[in-house]
Structures are given as structure tokens and as C-alpha cells.
Write a protein that holds these residues in place. Structure first.
Motif, PDB file in Angstrom:
ATOM      1  N   ARG A 140      34.449 -35.649 103.910  1.00 31.62           N
ATOM      2  CA  ARG A 140      34.474 -36.941 104.952  1.00 31.62           C
ATOM      3  C   ARG A 140      35.591 -36.263 106.026  1.00 31.62           C
ATOM      4  NH1 ARG A 140      39.763 -38.115 104.136  1.00 31.62           N
ATOM      5  NH2 ARG A 140      40.255 -38.088 102.192  1.00 31.62           N
ATOM      6  N   GLY A 141      35.389 -34.256 106.448  1.00 31.43           N
ATOM      7  CA  GLY A 141      35.945 -33.772 107.580  1.00 31.43           C
ATOM      8  C   GLY A 141      35.531 -32.455 107.723  1.00 31.43           C
ATOM      9  N   PRO A 142      35.765 -32.117 108.030  1.00 29.85           N
ATOM     10  CA  PRO A 142      36.011 -30.208 108.436  1.00 29.85           C
ATOM     11  C   PRO A 142      36.139 -29.640 107.737  1.00 29.85           C
ATOM     12  CG  PRO A 142      37.787 -31.009 110.042  1.00 29.85           C
ATOM     13  CD  PRO A 142      37.464 -32.435 109.326  1.00 29.85           C
ATOM     14  N   LEU A 143      35.538 -28.497 107.319  1.00 27.22           N
ATOM     15  CA  LEU A 143      36.728 -26.990 106.801  1.00 27.22           C
ATOM     16  C   LEU A 143      37.493 -26.369 106.938  1.00 27.22           C
ATOM     17  CD1 LEU A 143      36.021 -25.936 103.409  1.00 27.22           C
ATOM     18  CD2 LEU A 143      34.339 -24.563 105.199  1.00 27.22           C
ATOM     19  N   ARG A 144      38.413 -26.116 106.040  1.00 30.01           N
ATOM     20  CA  ARG A 144      39.716 -25.786 106.601  1.00 30.01           C
ATOM     21  C   ARG A 144      39.527 -24.678 106.273  1.00 30.01           C
ATOM     22  NH1 ARG A 144      44.241 -30.164 107.082  1.00 30.01           N
ATOM     23  NH2 ARG A 144      43.445 -29.841 104.658  1.00 30.01           N
ATOM     24  N   ARG A 145      39.838 -23.204 106.697  1.00 29.74           N
ATOM     25  CA  ARG A 145      40.357 -21.828 105.861  1.00 29.74           C
ATOM     26  C   ARG A 145      42.146 -21.783 106.070  1.00 29.74           C
ATOM     27  NH1 ARG A 145      35.767 -17.868 108.337  1.00 29.74           N
ATOM     28  NH2 ARG A 145      36.993 -16.433 107.085  1.00 29.74           N
ATOM     29  N   SER A 146      42.284 -20.761 104.960  1.00 31.47           N
ATOM     30  CA  SER A 146      43.622 -20.176 105.592  1.00 31.47           C
ATOM     31  C   SER A 146      43.440 -19.179 106.444  1.00 31.47           C
ATOM     32  CB  SER A 146      43.567 -20.022 103.514  1.00 31.47           C
ATOM     33  OG  SER A 146      43.146 -18.904 103.247  1.00 31.47           O
ATOM     34  N   LEU A 147      42.542 -18.007 106.426  1.00 27.36           N
ATOM     35  CA  LEU A 147      42.293 -16.991 107.308  1.00 27.36           C
ATOM     36  C   LEU A 147      40.990 -17.096 108.346  1.00 27.36           C
ATOM     37  CD1 LEU A 147      43.116 -14.148 104.915  1.00 27.36           C
ATOM     38  CD2 LEU A 147      44.379 -14.695 106.904  1.00 27.36           C
TER      39      LEU A 147
ATOM     40  N   ASP B  15      24.045 -45.556  90.781  1.00 24.60           N
ATOM     41  CA  ASP B  15      24.813 -45.475  91.083  1.00 24.60           C
ATOM     42  C   ASP B  15      27.126 -44.382  91.489  1.00 24.60           C
ATOM     43  OD1 ASP B  15      23.230 -47.343  92.519  1.00 24.60           O
ATOM     44  OD2 ASP B  15      23.965 -48.923  91.566  1.00 24.60           O
ATOM     45  N   VAL B  16      26.471 -43.676  91.163  1.00 25.02           N
ATOM     46  CA  VAL B  16      27.677 -42.544  90.687  1.00 25.02           C
ATOM     47  C   VAL B  16      27.594 -41.903  91.694  1.00 25.02           C
ATOM     48  CG1 VAL B  16      28.861 -40.650  89.991  1.00 25.02           C
ATOM     49  CG2 VAL B  16      28.536 -43.800  88.938  1.00 25.02           C
ATOM     50  N   GLN B  17      28.451 -42.070  92.887  1.00 24.69           N
ATOM     51  CA  GLN B  17      27.926 -41.058  94.171  1.00 24.69           C
ATOM     52  C   GLN B  17      28.801 -39.362  94.668  1.00 24.69           C
ATOM     53  OE1 GLN B  17      25.334 -41.469  96.658  1.00 24.69           O
ATOM     54  NE2 GLN B  17      25.536 -43.132  95.758  1.00 24.69           N
ATOM     55  N   PRO B  18      27.771 -38.354  93.611  1.00 21.33           N
ATOM     56  CA  PRO B  18      28.966 -36.777  94.083  1.00 21.33           C
ATOM     57  C   PRO B  18      29.987 -36.897  95.196  1.00 21.33           C
ATOM     58  CG  PRO B  18      26.540 -36.001  94.673  1.00 21.33           C
ATOM     59  CD  PRO B  18      26.647 -38.114  94.335  1.00 21.33           C
ATOM     60  N   LEU B  19      30.531 -35.525  95.079  1.00 15.55           N
ATOM     61  CA  LEU B  19      31.437 -35.754  95.879  1.00 15.55           C
ATOM     62  C   LEU B  19      30.703 -35.506  97.715  1.00 15.55           C
ATOM     63  CD1 LEU B  19      33.579 -32.901  94.767  1.00 15.55           C
ATOM     64  CD2 LEU B  19      34.222 -36.059  94.979  1.00 15.55           C
TER      65      LEU B  19
ATOM     66  N   GLU C  77      39.314 -25.653 102.028  1.00 19.19           N
ATOM     67  CA  GLU C  77      40.120 -27.101 101.887  1.00 19.19           C
ATOM     68  C   GLU C  77      38.972 -27.962 102.467  1.00 19.19           C
ATOM     69  OE1 GLU C  77      44.858 -27.890 101.100  1.00 19.19           O
ATOM     70  OE2 GLU C  77      44.270 -26.665 102.546  1.00 19.19           O
ATOM     71  N   LEU C  78      38.973 -28.906 101.970  1.00 23.41           N
ATOM     72  CA  LEU C  78      37.777 -30.031 102.772  1.00 23.41           C
ATOM     73  C   LEU C  78      38.008 -31.245 102.508  1.00 23.41           C
ATOM     74  CD1 LEU C  78      35.054 -30.354 104.721  1.00 23.41           C
ATOM     75  CD2 LEU C  78      33.842 -30.117 102.048  1.00 23.41           C
ATOM     76  N   PRO C  79      38.361 -32.202 102.701  1.00 22.24           N
ATOM     77  CA  PRO C  79      38.438 -33.805 102.558  1.00 22.24           C
ATOM     78  C   PRO C  79      36.921 -34.323 102.180  1.00 22.24           C
ATOM     79  CG  PRO C  79      38.545 -33.827 104.634  1.00 22.24           C
ATOM     80  CD  PRO C  79      38.725 -32.065 104.451  1.00 22.24           C
ATOM     81  N   VAL C  80      36.711 -34.967 100.800  1.00 22.94           N
ATOM     82  CA  VAL C  80      36.449 -35.691 100.156  1.00 22.94           C
ATOM     83  C   VAL C  80      35.956 -37.002 100.055  1.00 22.94           C
ATOM     84  CG1 VAL C  80      35.226 -33.181  99.973  1.00 22.94           C
ATOM     85  CG2 VAL C  80      36.163 -34.654  98.045  1.00 22.94           C
ATOM     86  N   ASN C  81      35.243 -37.230  99.949  1.00 22.09           N
ATOM     87  CA  ASN C  81      35.489 -38.488  98.857  1.00 22.09           C
ATOM     88  C   ASN C  81      33.740 -38.331  98.074  1.00 22.09           C
ATOM     89  OD1 ASN C  81      36.481 -40.107 100.345  1.00 22.09           O
ATOM     90  ND2 ASN C  81      35.354 -40.928 102.268  1.00 22.09           N
ATOM     91  N   GLY C  82      34.209 -39.376  97.098  1.00 22.35           N
ATOM     92  CA  GLY C  82      33.678 -39.487  95.818  1.00 22.35           C
ATOM     93  C   GLY C  82      33.991 -39.147  94.023  1.00 22.35           C
ATOM     94  N   ASP C  83      32.380 -39.095  93.754  1.00 19.72           N
ATOM     95  CA  ASP C  83      33.059 -38.270  91.784  1.00 19.72           C
ATOM     96  C   ASP C  83      33.115 -37.482  91.471  1.00 19.72           C
ATOM     97  OD1 ASP C  83      33.425 -38.543  88.769  1.00 19.72           O
ATOM     98  OD2 ASP C  83      32.419 -40.465  88.908  1.00 19.72           O
ATOM     99  N   ALA C  84      34.122 -36.573  90.880  1.00 20.68           N
ATOM    100  CA  ALA C  84      33.543 -35.204  90.910  1.00 20.68           C
ATOM    101  C   ALA C  84      32.584 -35.199  89.647  1.00 20.68           C
ATOM    102  CB  ALA C  84      35.812 -34.156  90.455  1.00 20.68           C
ATOM    103  N   TRP C  85      32.719 -35.631  88.737  1.00 18.99           N
ATOM    104  CA  TRP C  85      32.018 -35.393  87.681  1.00 18.99           C
ATOM    105  C   TRP C  85      30.493 -34.907  87.791  1.00 18.99           C
ATOM    106  CZ3 TRP C  85      30.514 -33.412  83.202  1.00 18.99           C
ATOM    107  CH2 TRP C  85      29.295 -33.830  82.876  1.00 18.99           C
ATOM    108  N   PRO C  86      30.111 -35.944  88.706  1.00 19.83           N
ATOM    109  CA  PRO C  86      28.324 -35.375  88.792  1.00 19.83           C
ATOM    110  C   PRO C  86      28.481 -34.714  89.924  1.00 19.83           C
ATOM    111  CG  PRO C  86      29.171 -37.770  89.835  1.00 19.83           C
ATOM    112  CD  PRO C  86      29.761 -37.139  89.290  1.00 19.83           C
TER     113      PRO C  86
END
Length: 265
Positions: free
Chosen positions: A186-193, A179-183, A224-233
């Protein structure tokens, strides 16, 4: 398992999946894995796993902070690389056995703008420009020789006290928790250019090359992308989908680094 134990070196069972070993420490603050990508990648040879550094060094470029294991923090005005050199030279270079390439020392990351004294325009404020741990022990896996060791300089009393416990822990694989969720986004992708800005920058680079100002440019942008979850899986999935001989998973209290690279630089 061949019992070749001597102070600072203990042979462990060779792991077919190094991720099973790193799972023991993956969620510890300052746990690091320099990943060869084996068995999916074929060019790598060594994996290096470590945790619990004696010194935790972070820098914003102008000040460098050194935190000890007991929580004591000192601040230094010297250049960050000079601080690391001083700490590494305090006890002399660790004498690694010939079987292993690393038995303790510095592991971390350096930001592109570390030495400039000025932040990049799109620098992410949550990450220090440098984060380096000084590790007294490491697990080293040699995939060419198909051997694995717990290696350490054992200068730290706590390393000597925990040596047998570390040896026992890394002698067995660690089952993945359920029950470990990967990233997940939770929002749109943003880019610097945007596309037009990228094109204009590319044209400027071509002009610099034609005029002889440079011959090669490493041009990149930030996503950049806002995320939820666990980075390890998530990293475990990444290394299977895009195996690379110089991958890395670095787990810090202020963020995680998931790296996949075909080259050392």
C-alpha cells in the motif's frame, strides 16, 4: 491411526500438508511453526508446531519482560538469556520420548543486536529485540518416518485439561477460510541504503578483508514496505515459491516473522 497414547505423547495421523494442521492455530498470538518445507523442499525432516506458551518473554536488551498466561507481567534486569535459562531450569529438562526431538521448551527469535545494549541504526522499533515463548506442548511431524505426534511435558494443568481436545483438533485438517487476502503493498518500497551507499559500504568491507581485520562479513540492509492483508496466506505462498528446509512462521501480537532459510543459523 496407531493408538500409542501415553501421558505426554499421542500419535496423530501423518499429514501430507503440515499447513493444514497449523491452520488450526496460525492466528493465535504466539503460535509458531518451525517448517521443514516438505514436500516442496527435500532436505528437511521435522516440523514443530506450538501455541499458547506458559511464558511469553520479550526483551529490549536492557530489560526483559515475562508475561504469564494469566496476564501477570514481571520485569527483570538480568541478561535476557539468563532469564530464559532460569525459567527453563525451574522444572528441569523435559524428558522427551525417543521418538520425538521436542516435547516442550523455548521457541522464538533473537535479534542481532540483542546483547550489545545498543540499537542498530536501522532497528525497527515495533519489534522487541527478543521474543521467546515457553511451550508445554507441540505437534511434531517426522517426514522421514512419516509419523506425527502431539508431544508435551504436561507440566501445566491447562495442558492436561486440554490434552484430549488438542489431540482431537490435530487429528483432522483445517479448511482454509474464504475471502482471506494475502499481504499487498500500500506504499512504496524503502531501503536503508541507496545504490551509492551500498557500494561505499561494500568497498569498506573489501578494505577490512585486505587489511586482515576480518575474513567474512554478513552484509545486509533493510527493506520496508507498508502492507495490508493477512500474513498467514502470504507465508503459505512463500513456502511454495521458495521452499527451504528451515522456514518459520512466528505469529506475535506485535508482528509476524516469515522466515525462509537453507541453513539452521
Amino acid at each position: 491411526m496407531t493408538d500409542s497414547f501415553r501421558p505426554g505423547l499421542a500419535e496423530l495421523p501423518y499429514p501430507e500438508q503440515v499447513a493444514d494442521l497449523f491452520a488450526h492455530i496460525a492466528r493465535r498470538p504466539w503460535a509458531v511453526w518451525l517448517d521443514s518445507g516438505v514436500p516442496s523442499a527435500v532436505a528437511g525432516r521435522y516440523d514443530i508446531l506450538a501455541a499458547d506458551p506458559s511464558h511469553r518473554i520479550t526483551s529490549n536488551g536492557k530489560q526483559t519482560h515475562v508475561e504469564l498466561a494469566d496476564g501477570t507481567i514481571t520485569t527483570h534486569e538480568q541478561p535476557p538469556l539468563a532469564v530464559i535459562r532460569t525459567l527453563l531450569s525451574a522444572d528441569g529438562e523435559p524428558a522427551c520420548p525417543p521418538e520425538v526431538p521436542f516435547c516442550g521448551g523455548a521457541i522464538g527469535y533473537f535479534g542481532y543486536d540483542l546483547m550489545t545494549g545498543e540499537a542498530l541504526r536501522d532497528n525497527h522499533g515495533s519489534l522487541p529485540r527478543m521474543a521467546v515463548g515457553l511451550y508445554d506442548w507441540a505437534v511434531v511431524v517426522d517426514h522421514q518416518a512419516r509419523r506425527c505426534w502431539l508431544a508435551g511435558s504436561c507440566r501445566e494443568p491447562r495442558t492436561r485439561e486440554r490434552w484430549q481436545a488438542l489431540r482431537s483438533m490435530f487429528s483432522r485438517s483445517c479448511p482454509s477460510p474464504r475471502d482471506v487476502q494475502p499481504l499487498r503493498a500500500r506504499g512504496p518500497l524503502r531501503r536503508s541504503l541507496d545504490e551509492s551507499g551500498y557500494g561505499r559500504a561494500f568497498e569498506r568491507i573489501q578494505q577490512y578483508i585486505h587489511e586482515g581485520d576480518c575474513y567474512q562479513v554478513n552484509f545486509s540492509q533493510r527493506f520496508e514496505l507498508p502492507v495490508n492483508g493477512d500474513a498467514w496466506p502470504t507465508y503459505q505462498r512463500q513456502r511454495l515459491a521458495n521452499p527451504a528446509p528451515y522456514g518459520a512462521f512466528l505469529n506475535y501480537p506485535f508482528g509476524q516473522i516469515l522466515s525462509s532459510s537453507p541453513e539452521q543459523f
